[in-house]
Design a protein around this motif. Structure first.
Motif, PDB file in Angstrom:
ATOM      1  N   LYS A 128       1.960   0.656   3.185  1.00 44.57           N
ATOM      2  CA  LYS A 128       1.868   0.493   1.728  1.00 44.57           C
ATOM      3  C   LYS A 128       3.227   0.711   1.095  1.00 44.57           C
ATOM      4  CE  LYS A 128      -2.667   2.193   0.497  1.00 44.57           C
ATOM      5  NZ  LYS A 128      -3.369   3.333  -0.074  1.00 44.57           N
ATOM      6  N   VAL A 183       4.799   2.021  -2.182  1.00 44.83           N
ATOM      7  CA  VAL A 183       4.351   2.817  -3.330  1.00 44.83           C
ATOM      8  C   VAL A 183       5.543   3.156  -4.228  1.00 44.83           C
ATOM      9  CG1 VAL A 183       3.251   5.003  -4.006  1.00 44.83           C
ATOM     10  CG2 VAL A 183       2.496   3.828  -1.956  1.00 44.83           C
ATOM     11  N   GLY A 184       5.346   3.036  -5.504  1.00 44.12           N
ATOM     12  CA  GLY A 184       6.362   3.510  -6.462  1.00 44.12           C
ATOM     13  C   GLY A 184       7.299   2.437  -6.968  1.00 44.12           C
ATOM     14  N   ASP A 206       8.340  -0.227  -9.470  1.00 37.68           N
ATOM     15  CA  ASP A 206       7.975  -0.455 -10.864  1.00 37.68           C
ATOM     16  C   ASP A 206       7.846  -1.951 -11.096  1.00 37.68           C
ATOM     17  OD1 ASP A 206       7.733  -0.458 -13.644  1.00 37.68           O
ATOM     18  OD2 ASP A 206       8.891   1.399 -13.780  1.00 37.68           O
ATOM     19  N   GLU A 207       6.620  -2.384 -11.371  1.00 37.13           N
ATOM     20  CA  GLU A 207       6.380  -3.830 -11.483  1.00 37.13           C
ATOM     21  C   GLU A 207       6.818  -4.400 -12.825  1.00 37.13           C
ATOM     22  OE1 GLU A 207       3.027  -5.543  -9.271  1.00 37.13           O
ATOM     23  OE2 GLU A 207       2.489  -3.485  -8.794  1.00 37.13           O
ATOM     24  N   LYS A 208       7.341  -3.556 -13.675  1.00 36.66           N
ATOM     25  CA  LYS A 208       7.966  -4.081 -14.904  1.00 36.66           C
ATOM     26  C   LYS A 208       9.277  -4.784 -14.538  1.00 36.66           C
ATOM     27  CE  LYS A 208      10.041  -2.461 -19.211  1.00 36.66           C
ATOM     28  NZ  LYS A 208       9.455  -3.368 -20.211  1.00 36.66           N
ATOM     29  N   ASN A 250      15.334   2.262  -8.684  1.00 30.60           N
ATOM     30  CA  ASN A 250      13.913   2.526  -8.500  1.00 30.60           C
ATOM     31  C   ASN A 250      13.658   3.110  -7.096  1.00 30.60           C
ATOM     32  OD1 ASN A 250      10.933   0.403  -8.894  1.00 30.60           O
ATOM     33  ND2 ASN A 250      11.113   2.529  -8.350  1.00 30.60           N
ATOM     34  N   PRO A 251      13.595   4.420  -6.990  1.00 32.09           N
ATOM     35  CA  PRO A 251      13.231   4.986  -5.686  1.00 32.09           C
ATOM     36  C   PRO A 251      11.764   4.659  -5.386  1.00 32.09           C
ATOM     37  CG  PRO A 251      14.134   6.657  -7.184  1.00 32.09           C
ATOM     38  CD  PRO A 251      13.812   5.455  -8.002  1.00 32.09           C
ATOM     39  N   PHE A 278       8.613   4.320  -1.916  1.00 30.53           N
ATOM     40  CA  PHE A 278       8.249   4.823  -0.589  1.00 30.53           C
ATOM     41  C   PHE A 278       7.503   3.752   0.217  1.00 30.53           C
ATOM     42  CE2 PHE A 278       8.479   8.206  -3.605  1.00 30.53           C
ATOM     43  CZ  PHE A 278       9.159   9.214  -2.942  1.00 30.53           C
ATOM     44  N   LYS A 284       4.787   3.809   2.977  1.00 35.33           N
ATOM     45  CA  LYS A 284       3.886   4.814   3.559  1.00 35.33           C
ATOM     46  C   LYS A 284       2.998   4.142   4.603  1.00 35.33           C
ATOM     47  CE  LYS A 284       2.689   8.148   0.443  1.00 35.33           C
ATOM     48  NZ  LYS A 284       1.975   8.663  -0.725  1.00 35.33           N
ATOM     49  N   GLU A 322      -0.152  10.075   8.732  1.00 37.87           N
ATOM     50  CA  GLU A 322       0.563   9.383   7.641  1.00 37.87           C
ATOM     51  C   GLU A 322       2.049   9.701   7.709  1.00 37.87           C
ATOM     52  OE1 GLU A 322      -3.049   9.867   4.423  1.00 37.87           O
ATOM     53  OE2 GLU A 322      -1.019  10.440   3.808  1.00 37.87           O
ATOM     54  N   LYS A 368      11.416   7.108   2.264  1.00 37.77           N
ATOM     55  CA  LYS A 368      11.906   6.845   0.903  1.00 37.77           C
ATOM     56  C   LYS A 368      13.056   5.833   0.945  1.00 37.77           C
ATOM     57  CE  LYS A 368      13.609   9.311  -3.128  1.00 37.77           C
ATOM     58  NZ  LYS A 368      14.225  10.551  -3.590  1.00 37.77           N
ATOM     59  N   GLN A 413      15.379   2.914  -1.940  1.00 36.57           N
ATOM     60  CA  GLN A 413      15.686   2.683  -3.350  1.00 36.57           C
ATOM     61  C   GLN A 413      16.052   1.227  -3.620  1.00 36.57           C
ATOM     62  OE1 GLN A 413      17.444   5.782  -5.871  1.00 36.57           O
ATOM     63  NE2 GLN A 413      19.209   4.464  -6.049  1.00 36.57           N
TER      64      GLN A 413
END
Lengths: 604, 292
Positions: B78, B80-81, B83-85, B134-135, B137, B139, B281, B285, B287
């Motif tokens: 996945k 995660v994090g 930013d879809e803006k 935009n940091p 992850f 996962k 899991e 990380k 960026q």
């Protein structure tokens, strides 16, 4: 042997015989030199600090800081218990560092660094060879003045601003009230800095406090790793700008050490922290009233502080904001009245010139109007002014500059105030808020409540490592909406729990002018079910708001439902909200004129 | 004389080369089921690029390299994090992989897959900003197993001092079984009971990998041919007959206790084997840096 003890070791070493007597005298001379230069550094450091506080960052403060840096090197080298060659080694790191930083622009290229560091290593080894290894210690000390130089020009505020670290009030004080070079001078003073034992004791106490302070400043804020793009180190300009920004954002507080002393003198030993807090708050209120033009001791001043206190109480619920870290150019509008044309023989019928300059980095399209009038100082009669060219225009370019000549509609006779106003209408400012939404639904049925809580804590830790700012932020415009959205003010994590998060909107005037009109605002949320207790929280017309206040909260509402109910425990998503504010703004300049009287004075 | 010397050196050289060739056979008998090999996650160089410009398309390629000695199942990666803006993800943010082979004789270096995510940097930046960082992850979650097997010495005759059999080792340590979760310690206790002699094995099961283990299940165990029926984790979850334990953030270990009646009278060496399954899991990380 620490630097503090270096000289005292040389002076008090229990040696006998003619040779040691010579060493004793030499040691005493070194101590004397160190003492004088350290005292000088201490005094100049205080002066430099006052200059920096009062006039802000400028080329003068930078050059002053550099001078103090080299003075610091001299004080440090004089203090070291080494021969001349050994002490000279202190210059190696500082020289090499400044060459790298200023001449090579802090070049981070690995190949360059390999060559450069090899040269440093070579020089260091040559010195080490000639001094039989005794130069290594002073070389290490040589990095101290470099550190102090960066601390002085604003390393800590730079880190705070760029890493979006949460700033506690304690940290604010630590950053605001530190004369770094004076502190360096204090540190380099020998243990017997004067003939007075009590003064020596005081110096020692301050040294210990200073070191504790330093340790706290460096260790307390645990700075996360950040990837840098261009260079590992920021430029001096960036550092100084960060310091200046930081100061403007912080309230004008009384020095906490002074508050402490005053409270102790007032005998409030039992509630000392409360007393200090009171004094700090009062000093902030007083500073605000002084800024408004009230004189301390007057009745109006007392009323102002009362009003200010009420305002502050309201502001406790307001949302804060900061400038987007990577924005370099602020939006600016400036009126310059050409003083050179105001010669004593100046004929008012020729008109008064005003230079209007507007910096519009986002290339917004808005309207601008320039107005001028002359107010008679005696009878307050206003004489309208006329411009030689169109005083209404549209701006869409990045940089605008034009000179307007304002001619009085009537003949001037006496003393007047020339008012030039620049009205900007149709401005737009966007401010942003980043929040994360965390799932709470258990993936594994067997999880106990404690395990759920710990999983949440781990996710929150992960989210925090993503450096999400707690406050909203915007470009450096004239006004903006500050807002927070969450279970609490500074919580960046929103989860599906009662009570659901609140949205609080605060309007802030960031410039020195006035917001003349508010049109409307809209909060743009990401896709999802964002319904609030008051639907007007998302968008509204706000023409009826009182826009005179510098900062005020105008909307509060609560989220009705958690927008991402399908998120499971352990999952989270990052979303950015945008608040768009439309408004009009004006700036003005006033000049006192006495036509044909050979006088002009700038009021504002 | 010189010729003889040269010949001798050549023979010696050939002999050395011959020795070298046996390393292939050595590899054949290599035990993969040791150490704490796990799934390694890595973003390929320049995927995502270090600098992403507004409006440009780019790829994020994640390398999943199974360095464990067991296959991974029901894997999910996945993102995660993000930013879809600012970044439009053309591929789904979740990518399932049914299995990933572990290290074995067939695949000595483990199976490696590359998962691609297509994305576009939108023409968005904060007003007047120069860049946006935009940091985020990557996962990965998966299910897997691990086996613990060791030959241990059992001496049921507690009072026989001169037993000439094997030597009992009351406590043993292990350096992993080729998975991030492993049995790290074994303590053997033999004591008399009403029905004869009983043995108790106390095994410490620990997560030694960089990720987070969740549910650990003891699938079965044997001492020689005897099945280990009485086993339970010290902090087992309810209604699992002691066979399941849930690791959580602060506690990534638990003690497994197995008891068994001993049939023999003399000391003997036998195999203790236990099979576990677990879900795991790991997070990495990274960026995204978008520029004007």
């Amino acid at each position: 042997m620490g630097i503090t003890d270096a000289v005292s070791g040389a002076v008090t070493g229990g040696q006998t015989g003619p040779a040691t007597a010579g060493a004793y005298v030499a040691g005493k001379e070194i101590a004397g030199a160190a003492k004088h230069i350290s005292w000088l550094l201490l005094v100049l450091g205080v002066f430099h600090y006052i200059l920096r506080i009062t006039s802000g960052a400028s080329a003068i403060t930078l050059v002053f800081s550099l001078t103090l840096c080299f003075l610091g090197v001299y004080a440090l080298s004089a203090k070291l218990e080494k021969d001349r060659k050994g002490r000279m080694a202190i210059l190696i790191p500082i020289t090499v560092f400044f060459v790298w930083y200023f001449i090579f622009g802090a070049n981070p290229n690995p190949q360059f660094l390999i060559v450069f560091l090899s040269i440093l290593f070579g020089i260091s080894m040559i010195f080490g060879l000639f001094s039989k290894g005794s130069s290594f210690e002073p070389e290490m000390y040589g990095f101290l003045p470099v550190l102090f130089f960066f601390l002085d020009v604003g390393l800590i505020p730079f880190l705070i601003e760029n890493l979006n670290l949460p700033i506690t009030s304690l940290m604010q004080n630590l950053v605001l009230f530190m004369p770094w070079w004076a502190f360096f001078g204090l540190l380099t003073l020998p243990s017997e800095a004067s003939d007075s034992k009590s003064l020596n004791f005081l110096v020692t106490i301050f040294k210990v406090l200073g070191i504790l302070y330093l340790v706290f400043v460096i260790v307390a804020p645990s700075l996360p790793n950040v990837g840098y793009d261009d260079s590992l180190l920021p430029s001096v300009g960036e550092l100084e700008e960060a310091q200046a920004n930081f100061r403007t954002q912080l309230p004008d507080l009384e020095n906490p050490a002074w508050s402490n002393l005053k409270c102790m003198m007032a005998g409030r030993f039992t509630d000392l922290p409360v007393c200090i807090q009171e004094r700090q708050e009062n000093s902030q209120l007083e500073a605000a009233c002084k800024q408004k033009g009230y004189s301390k001791g007057t009745l109006a001043f007392t009323d102002c502080t009362k009003e200010q206190k009420e305002e502050e109480a309201k502001l406790a619920y307001s949302a804060g904001g900061f400038y987007t870290p990577t924005v370099k150019d602020p939006m600016k509008a400036e009126i310059k009245i050409n003083k050179e044309q105001l010669i004593p023989e100046y004929d008012p019928t020729w008109g008064y010139s005003a230079e209007i300059s507007i910096v519009n980095p986002s290339k917004q399209t808005f309207k601008a109007v320039v107005l001028c009038d002359f107010t008679d100082k005696k009878n307050k009669k206003v004489i309208s002014g006329e411009f030689d060219s169109s005083f209404e225009f549209e701006i869409s370019e990045e940089n605008y500059g034009e000179t307007f000549i304002c001619t009085p509609g009537e003949e001037l006779d006496g003393s007047y105030t020339l008012n030039i106003t620049l009205r900007l209408s149709g401005l737009t400012t966007e401010s942003y808020l980043v929040r994360t939404f965390m799932g709470t639904e258990k993936k594994i049925e067997e999880m106990t409540n404690q395990q759920v809580q710990e999983t949440k804590a781990e996710i929150i830790k992960e989210i925090k490592s993503a450096n999400i700012a707690t406050q909203s932020f915007s470009a450096k415009d004239f006004a903006r909406i500050n807002y927070y959205f969450g279970h609490t003010k500074d919580n960046v994590v929103i989860e599906d729990k009662k009570p659901l998060p609140v949205l609080v909107l605060t309007l802030e005037n960031l410039g020195s002018g006035q917001i003349t009109k508010l049109e409307n605002y809209e909060i743009i949320f990401p896709p999802g079910n964002f319904d609030f207790s008051d639907p007007s929280c998302k968008a509204d017309n706000i023409q009826n708001l009182d826009v005179k206040k510098k900062r005020f909260t105008f909307k509060q509402c609560r989220l009705e439902n958690f927008p991402y109910s399908d998120l499971q425990l352990g999952d989270w998503r990052r979303e950015t909200m945008t608040a768009v504010l439309k408004y009009d703004y004006q700036i003005f300049k006033k000049v006192q004129i006495i036509p044909n009287q050979e006088k002009i004075s700038l009021i504002k | 004389m010189k010729l003889i010397k040269i010949l001798m050196i050549m023979v010696l050289f050939m002999f050395l080369l011959g020795c070298g060739s046996s390393s292939g056979q050595q590899q054949g008998i290599q035990n993969f089921k040791q150490g704490y090999g796990s799934l390694n996650i890595r973003f390929l160089d320049n995927s995502p690029p270090e600098k992403i410009y507004q409006g440009s398309k780019f790829k994020m390629i994640v390398e999943l390299d199974n360095q464990a000695a067991y296959d991974l199942k029901d894997g999910q990666l996945k993102i995660v994090g993000v930013d879809e803006k600012f970044f439009l993800m053309s591929s789904p943010l979740t990518n399932d992989f049914p299995s990933l082979m572990g290290k074995s004789l067939i695949s000595p270096s483990g199976e490696k897959i590359f998962v691609e995510f297509d994305a576009t940097a939108l023409n968005e930046l904060f007003e007047n900003a120069e860049r946006f960082q935009n940091p985020f992850f990557a996962k990965v979650s998966f299910d897997s197993i691990f086996e613990f097997t060791d030959t241990i010495c059992i001496n049921p005759n507690l009072y026989e001092v001169y037993d000439s059999g094997c030597k009992v080792q009351p406590k043993k340590s292990y350096s992993g079984q080729g998975a991030p979760v492993a049995v790290t310690e074994l303590e053997s206790v033999i004591y008399p009971s009403s029905a004869g002699t009983e043995a108790e094995f106390r095994m410490m099961v620990k997560n030694r990998g960089s990720g987070k283990a969740n549910l650990i299940v003891l699938e079965g165990g044997k001492l020689g041919n005897q099945e280990l029926k009485d086993c339970h984790f010290q902090s087992s979850v309810k209604d699992s007959e002691g066979k399941k334990v849930l690791f959580y953030e602060k506690k990534q270990e638990d003690l497994l206790i197995c008891k068994i009646f001993l049939r023999d009278q003399l000391s003997y060496e036998t195999t203790l084997s236990l099979d576990f399954s677990y879900d795991y899991e790991i997070s990495k990380k990274h960026q995204l840096n978008m520029y004007k």
